[in-house]
Design a protein around this motif. Structure first.
Motif, short mmCIF file in Angstrom:
data_model
loop_
_atom_site.label_atom_id
_atom_site.label_comp_id
_atom_site.label_asym_id
_atom_site.label_seq_id
_atom_site.Cartn_x
_atom_site.Cartn_y
_atom_site.Cartn_z
N LEU A 1 2.29 16.86 -17.99
CA LEU A 1 1.64 16.59 -19.28
C LEU A 1 0.31 17.32 -19.41
CD1 LEU A 1 2.30 12.73 -19.45
CD2 LEU A 1 3.53 14.54 -20.66
N ASP A 2 -0.02 18.19 -18.43
CA ASP A 2 -1.28 18.94 -18.44
C ASP A 2 -2.49 18.01 -18.50
OD1 ASP A 2 -0.05 21.43 -18.26
OD2 ASP A 2 0.25 21.53 -20.44
N LEU A 3 -2.41 16.89 -17.77
CA LEU A 3 -3.52 15.96 -17.68
C LEU A 3 -4.13 16.04 -16.28
CD1 LEU A 3 -1.91 12.86 -19.47
CD2 LEU A 3 -3.59 14.46 -20.41
N PRO A 4 -5.39 15.58 -16.10
CA PRO A 4 -6.01 15.63 -14.76
C PRO A 4 -5.17 14.89 -13.73
CG PRO A 4 -7.64 15.12 -16.45
CD PRO A 4 -6.31 15.06 -17.13
N GLU A 5 -4.98 15.53 -12.56
CA GLU A 5 -4.17 14.94 -11.51
C GLU A 5 -5.05 14.17 -10.53
OE1 GLU A 5 -1.48 17.89 -9.76
OE2 GLU A 5 -1.99 19.21 -11.43
N PHE A 6 -4.39 13.27 -9.74
CA PHE A 6 -5.11 12.54 -8.71
C PHE A 6 -5.53 13.48 -7.58
CE2 PHE A 6 -2.17 9.03 -10.24
CZ PHE A 6 -3.12 8.52 -11.11
N GLY A 7 -4.67 14.45 -7.29
CA GLY A 7 -4.93 15.39 -6.21
C GLY A 7 -3.79 16.37 -6.10
N SER A 8 -4.02 17.52 -5.45
CA SER A 8 -2.98 18.53 -5.30
C SER A 8 -3.24 19.31 -4.02
CB SER A 8 -2.96 19.47 -6.51
OG SER A 8 -4.20 20.13 -6.65
N GLY A 9 -2.26 20.13 -3.66
CA GLY A 9 -2.41 20.94 -2.46
C GLY A 9 -1.44 20.52 -1.38
N VAL B 1 0.84 -1.21 0.00
CA VAL B 1 0.00 0.00 0.00
C VAL B 1 0.88 1.26 0.00
CG1 VAL B 1 -1.66 1.33 1.33
CG2 VAL B 1 -1.96 -1.13 1.09
N MET B 2 1.90 1.28 0.87
CA MET B 2 2.77 2.45 0.95
C MET B 2 3.53 2.67 -0.35
SD MET B 2 2.27 3.91 3.84
CE MET B 2 0.55 3.41 3.60
N PHE B 3 4.00 1.56 -0.97
CA PHE B 3 4.69 1.68 -2.25
C PHE B 3 3.76 2.27 -3.30
CE2 PHE B 3 7.62 -2.18 -1.20
CZ PHE B 3 8.37 -1.37 -0.37
N ALA B 4 2.52 1.80 -3.32
CA ALA B 4 1.55 2.28 -4.32
C ALA B 4 1.27 3.77 -4.15
CB ALA B 4 0.25 1.48 -4.21
N VAL B 5 1.14 4.22 -2.90
CA VAL B 5 0.88 5.65 -2.66
C VAL B 5 2.06 6.49 -3.12
CG1 VAL B 5 0.50 7.37 -0.87
CG2 VAL B 5 -0.71 5.19 -0.76
N GLY B 6 3.28 6.03 -2.80
CA GLY B 6 4.46 6.78 -3.24
C GLY B 6 4.56 6.88 -4.75
N LEU B 7 4.28 5.75 -5.44
CA LEU B 7 4.30 5.77 -6.90
C LEU B 7 3.21 6.67 -7.46
CD1 LEU B 7 4.91 1.95 -7.49
CD2 LEU B 7 6.56 3.81 -7.86
N ALA B 8 2.07 6.74 -6.76
CA ALA B 8 0.99 7.63 -7.21
C ALA B 8 1.42 9.08 -7.16
CB ALA B 8 -0.25 7.41 -6.34
N GLY B 9 2.26 9.43 -6.17
CA GLY B 9 2.76 10.80 -6.11
C GLY B 9 3.61 11.14 -7.32
N THR B 10 4.51 10.20 -7.73
CA THR B 10 5.33 10.43 -8.92
C THR B 10 4.46 10.51 -10.16
OG1 THR B 10 7.15 9.22 -7.89
CG2 THR B 10 7.28 9.57 -10.26
N ALA B 11 3.46 9.60 -10.25
CA ALA B 11 2.55 9.63 -11.40
C ALA B 11 1.77 10.93 -11.45
CB ALA B 11 1.59 8.43 -11.32
N ASP B 12 1.39 11.46 -10.29
CA ASP B 12 0.65 12.73 -10.23
C ASP B 12 1.49 13.87 -10.78
OD1 ASP B 12 -1.91 13.73 -9.46
OD2 ASP B 12 -0.91 14.87 -7.89
N GLU B 13 2.77 13.88 -10.41
CA GLU B 13 3.67 14.94 -10.92
C GLU B 13 3.84 14.82 -12.43
OE1 GLU B 13 8.14 16.78 -10.03
OE2 GLU B 13 7.43 14.99 -8.98
N LEU B 14 3.91 13.58 -12.93
CA LEU B 14 4.02 13.37 -14.38
C LEU B 14 2.76 13.87 -15.08
CD1 LEU B 14 5.46 12.24 -16.85
CD2 LEU B 14 4.52 9.98 -16.28
N LEU B 15 1.59 13.58 -14.52
CA LEU B 15 0.34 14.07 -15.12
C LEU B 15 0.30 15.58 -15.14
CD1 LEU B 15 -2.20 11.60 -13.45
CD2 LEU B 15 -1.45 11.60 -15.83
N ASP B 16 0.83 16.22 -14.09
CA ASP B 16 0.86 17.68 -14.04
C ASP B 16 1.72 18.24 -15.16
OD1 ASP B 16 0.49 20.29 -13.03
OD2 ASP B 16 2.38 20.17 -11.96
#
Length: 523
Positions: free
Chosen positions: A97-105, A80-95
């Motif tokens: 690429l100007d694509l919708p992010e998982f979350g920000s703030g 679970v912790m690995f998945a959350v950390g990878l989601a953070g990197t994926a979120d930055e990549l989406l940002d």
């Protein structure tokens, strides 16, 4: 010492297919960390993020398969912790690429950092339960988790000072170094001990590997280190790269710092720069980010004063700061995040919406030429709009005389040759304007209007019109016709004014006429 720990040769011993793959990927992560940053910046930032995401997905999956967790719960928590950390990197990549992010703030970023601490702690616990890793490796893992945990409060505390970003950068470098030692030690001690300690490589071979690797990694880094007393000045107020100033939305993330440096050192119009040239790029960027976090103008003044700014009392404009802290500025002024194309589209839509508010007050009386539009006025000026001959060489002189006459009486109309200047009666920033041209004088309709005045005007080129907005801040929001329908000569211009529920409304009627009298039909 840390470099020696990283470059130690791997312990030999039997490894299965998964363990071999994990060791190779861990060493690849170490190499990626030691590669000089200027080589990585040659790649697009999106490629860098994507490669890191793919690499750590593979490493985390192999961690779950290779480490003997001895507990399903511990393995599941690690997943679970690995998945959350990878989601953070994926979120930055989406940002990027100007694509919708998982979350920000800030809350999301804090959560990701806490999950990173938890993932490191769980992994070290798993290594300890596995039994193949030495005490030194476990200490490096605990140290990595401790440094990461300290970054969270330091990120807040250091944000209160102007050099906070620089101090935080130093701390992040220390974290990266300790983490690299831990990763390298994890790869080195991958083989499970059989009887006693596995046999190391021969001493001569280990030394040769260390010398060769150190030569490849360290020498380029040494070559990049500039003299301490020389500030790094990439851009100045006169740099050719600063002449083009694209909108924020047209820049790649890697180009935004440079755009801010251009603005921070800009001296257009003879004004002093925001920051003196004696400051390095890094100092200016750190001070700029501190300005973003300032609570009020007084705090911005204090930051600029400490930085040696000659215009510290001016503060900092959001359209400059948006390049280095888009999330902070964009939260209150999202329009500053737009590209030039998006700004143009938004402005076109705004003008169309404002034009739609206006209606023809004489819908049954059609002119030979006519138009209705919103007229946008000077926000801080008293002058209204102008009906003029745009090709008259004496137009500028006539406009000056019309301004002098504008306030001679309460009609707020100034005339001079080929120019009629009409003032606005209410404190407004725009008004509805209808213009109509007739071949002969139309009926004198004054009912429903507050003021009606008729004045002379001349067309020396065969044209009379109203200035259009056309990309500027002032002018009509739609194309205006030529009102001199009879060609060169003298005309009469009748101005109707009223203020009602639609705001201030003007009707301008033009027709051929030789009279030079000013007539107040209603006042």
């Amino acid at each position: 010492m840390f470099l020696w720990l990283i470059l130690r040769a791997p312990i030999s011993g039997p490894l299965d297919r998964r363990e071999k793959a994990l060791r190779r990927l861990l060493y690849l992560a170490v190499v990626y960390t030691l590669v000089p940053w200027y080589l990585i910046t040659l790649l697009p930032y999106e490629v860098h993020l994507a490669s890191q995401l793919v690499l750590w997905i593979a490493i985390d999956v192999l961690y779950l398969l290779v480490i003997r967790w001895r507990s399903r719960t511990l393995r599941a928590a690690a997943g679970v912790m690995f998945a959350v950390g990878l989601a953070g990197t994926a979120d930055e990549l989406l940002d990027q690429l100007d694509l919708p992010e998982f979350g920000s703030g800030d809350i999301v970023e804090l959560g990701l950092m806490l999950c990173g601490v938890a993932a490191t702690v769980i992994t070290v616990v798993g290594q300890r339960r596995d039994g193949r890793w030495s005490r030194g490796t476990l200490i490096a893992g605990w140290s990595s988790a401790g440094f990461l945990a300290l970054v969270i409060p330091f990120n807040t505390l250091l944000g209160w000072v102007s050099d906070g970003d620089l101090a935080l950068l130093v701390m992040m470098d220390a974290l990266g170094l300790v983490s690299t030692v831990w990763i390298a030690a994890t790869a080195r001690e991958m083989p499970a001990p059989a009887e006693g300690r596995p046999v190391d490589l021969p001493l001569v071979r280990r030394r040769a590997i260390r010398v060769a690797t150190a030569t490849v990694v360290v020498l380029p880094i040494i070559a990049l280190i500039p003299p301490e007393q020389t500030p790094h000045l990439t851009y100045t107020g006169w740099s050719t790269d600063c002449y083009d100033r694209p909108a924020f939305g047209d820049l790649k993330p890697a180009e935004r710092d440079a755009a801010f440096l251009c603005r921070a050192r800009n001296t257009d119009g003879g004004v002093p720069p925001m920051f003196p040239d004696s400051l390095s790029d890094q100092q200016i960027l750190a001070s700029g980010r501190a300005l973003c976090r300032a609570k009020d103008g007084d705090e911005q003044t204090a930051i600029l004063t400490r930085a040696g700014s000659e215009r510290s009392t001016w503060g900092a404009d959001p359209w400059d700061l948006v390049y280095i802290c888009p999330k902070i500025i964009g939260a209150t002024q999202p329009d500053l995040l737009r590209s030039a194309e998006e700004r143009e589209a938004a402005n076109t839509a705004y003008i169309a919406e404002k034009n739609a508010e206006c209606r023809d007050p004489w819908p049954r009386t059609k002119g030979v030429a006519q138009a209705t539009a919103k007229y946008f006025l000077f926000a801080d000026g008293d002058h209204g709009y102008m009906v003029h001959d745009p090709e008259d060489e004496t137009g500028e002189e006539a406009a000056e005389r019309a301004i002098d006459e504008l306030y001679d009486d309460n009609t707020l109309i100034g005339t001079a040759g080929s120019v009629v200047l009409v003032g606005h009666h209410e404190d407004v920033i725009d008004l509805c304007l209808t213009v109509k041209a007739f071949r002969a004088a139309p009926p004198r309709r004054t009912a429903g209007w507050d003021r009606v005045t008729e004045v002379p005007i001349v067309s020396r080129s065969g044209r009379l019109t109203v200035p259009e907005k056309d990309g500027g801040d002032v002018g009509a929001g739609a194309p205006m016709p030529n009102l001199a329908i009879a060609g060169k000569g003298r005309y009469r211009l009748r101005v109707h004014v009223r203020v009602g529920d639609m705001g201030e409304e003007h009707l301008v009627v033009v027709y051929p006429g030789a009279s030079r009298k000013r007539i107040k039909l209603k006042s």
